[in-house]
Design an enzyme around this catalytic site. Structure first.
Site, PDB file in Angstrom:
ATOM      1  N   HIS A  44       0.824  -1.207   0.000  1.00  0.00           N
ATOM      2  CA  HIS A  44       0.000   0.000   0.000  1.00  0.00           C
ATOM      3  C   HIS A  44       0.861   1.259   0.000  1.00  0.00           C
ATOM      4  CE1 HIS A  44      -2.849  -3.101   1.136  1.00  0.00           C
ATOM      5  NE2 HIS A  44      -3.804  -2.289   0.775  1.00  0.00           N
ATOM      6  N   MET A 174      -5.920  -4.581  10.181  1.00  0.00           N
ATOM      7  CA  MET A 174      -6.261  -5.873   9.600  1.00  0.00           C
ATOM      8  C   MET A 174      -7.473  -5.797   8.686  1.00  0.00           C
ATOM      9  SD  MET A 174      -7.880  -7.609  13.043  1.00  0.00           S
ATOM     10  CE  MET A 174      -8.765  -8.905  12.190  1.00  0.00           C
ATOM     11  N   LYS A 226     -17.063 -15.808  10.964  1.00  0.00           N
ATOM     12  CA  LYS A 226     -16.998 -14.637  11.839  1.00  0.00           C
ATOM     13  C   LYS A 226     -16.485 -13.412  11.079  1.00  0.00           C
ATOM     14  CE  LYS A 226     -16.236 -17.453  15.969  1.00  0.00           C
ATOM     15  NZ  LYS A 226     -15.333 -17.752  17.101  1.00  0.00           N
TER      16      LYS A 226
END
Length: 333
Positions: A44, A174, A226
């Protein structure tokens, strides 16, 4: 090859000014891209830069655009990014969230119509290094299948949580996928396999081969169902608070990713009074974790953000590692 921080920054600034950014804006953005690379998030930073230039040329990123407040009440404000450069818009909104938190103890800025913010962790560090807790997230284009599905209809919607600490901030950055697509790309460019399975191949098998995951776009959600559920909720809250696009809406715009929705929350611990005891407890907790028994004889246990600081020191000293092909492409712009 390794490139010195100032040399990389100068090259980014040159290209951005050539593409229509003012000298001040280009300089600020160049620092952001270079800092991401210096901290080890090459996916990034330097590796992402050519795509940023492509988006500028396509008109998705507008060099003269400025984010603006469009509404607000109390500690909550809604802003329009106006398709400005995503990392600068995010930095401005995190600054504003901290300004609000300095008054109310907590501040929230919800941003619509913005671009990819590059490394979200940058704005967590931004808050923590100024003494604030930072909680922020973004939605993305549909780039991950919901749990139990094959086709991608949800985003990997990264979330960042950061808190200040005298010996170094604690920062979690994350995505809702086991690996971001940028990280998968980095492993492919380095000719390496992923350390653990990160997605599915064309036959529906879990794989560590980055090329096969890029081919199917079937990245693995963290925690399986999840991570899938958390991704959906983060997307909907970001859209609700900002009044901006959901992941589904972003997907309708086409194959490219722009006009995203983001949320920036800041909390001022100073408003809680004397926090010296709490800081001591945090340090004790970090030390307790650091004293864990390593799973391997040469292993070490890190707290979130520790390795980033180590990488930063190393890259400032030796130079920032760069793929030669990527660097030559940037130099030719």
């Amino acid at each position: 090859m390794r490139i010195k921080f100032d040399d990389m920054k100068a090259e980014f600034k040159r290209v951005l000014m050539k593409k229509g950014f003012s000298e001040h804006t280009a300089d600020e953005a160049a620092i952001s891209f270079t800092s991401n690379s210096c901290d080890g998030v090459y996916s990034h930073g330097v590796n992402r830069f050519p795509r940023v230039v492509e988006y500028i040329e396509k008109g998705y990123i507008k060099p003269d655009a400025v984010p603006e407040k469009i509404s607000g009440f109390g500690a909550l404000e809604r802003w329009d990014g106006n398709l400005a450069l995503g990392n600068l818009a995010a930095k401005r909104c995190m600054d504003r969230a901290m300004e609000i938190a300095s008054e109310f103890g907590i501040g929230c800025v919800a941003l619509q119509n913005t671009n990819h913010w590059m490394r979200g962790g940058e704005y967590g560090w931004q808050a923590a290094e100024k003494g604030y807790i930072g909680i922020l997230w973004t939605n993305t284009q549909p780039n991950m299948p919901a749990w139990g599905a094959k086709d991608r209809r949800i985003g990997n919607n990264p979330i960042i949580l950061a808190l200040p600490r005298e010996d170094g901030p604690v920062v979690v950055d994350m995505a809702m996928s086991q690996y971001s697509y940028g990280k998968i790309e980095s492993y492919r460019m380095e000719g390496k396999e992923l350390p653990v399975p990160g997605g599915f191949d064309s036959e529906g098998n879990l794989t560590t081969e980055p090329e096969k995951i890029e081919e199917t776009w079937r990245v693995l959600p963290i925690g399986y169902w999840k991570g899938s559920g958390l991704s959906i909720v983060l997307d909907l809250i970001a859209s609700m608070l900002s009044g901006g696009n959901t992941t589904q809406d972003v997907g309708k715009l086409g194959a490219d990713e722009y006009a995203l929705s983001q949320v920036f929350i800041s909390i001022s611990p100073d408003k809680l009074g004397d926090i010296s005891k709490l800081e001591a407890s945090i340090d004790e907790s970090i030390q307790y974790i650091k004293e864990s028994v390593p799973a391997t004889s040469d292993g070490e246990v890190y707290y979130p953000g520790e390795r980033t600081m180590n990488t930063r020191v190393k890259n400032l000293e030796l130079g920032i590692p760069v793929n030669e092909g990527v660097w030559e492409k940037i130099k030719s712009m």
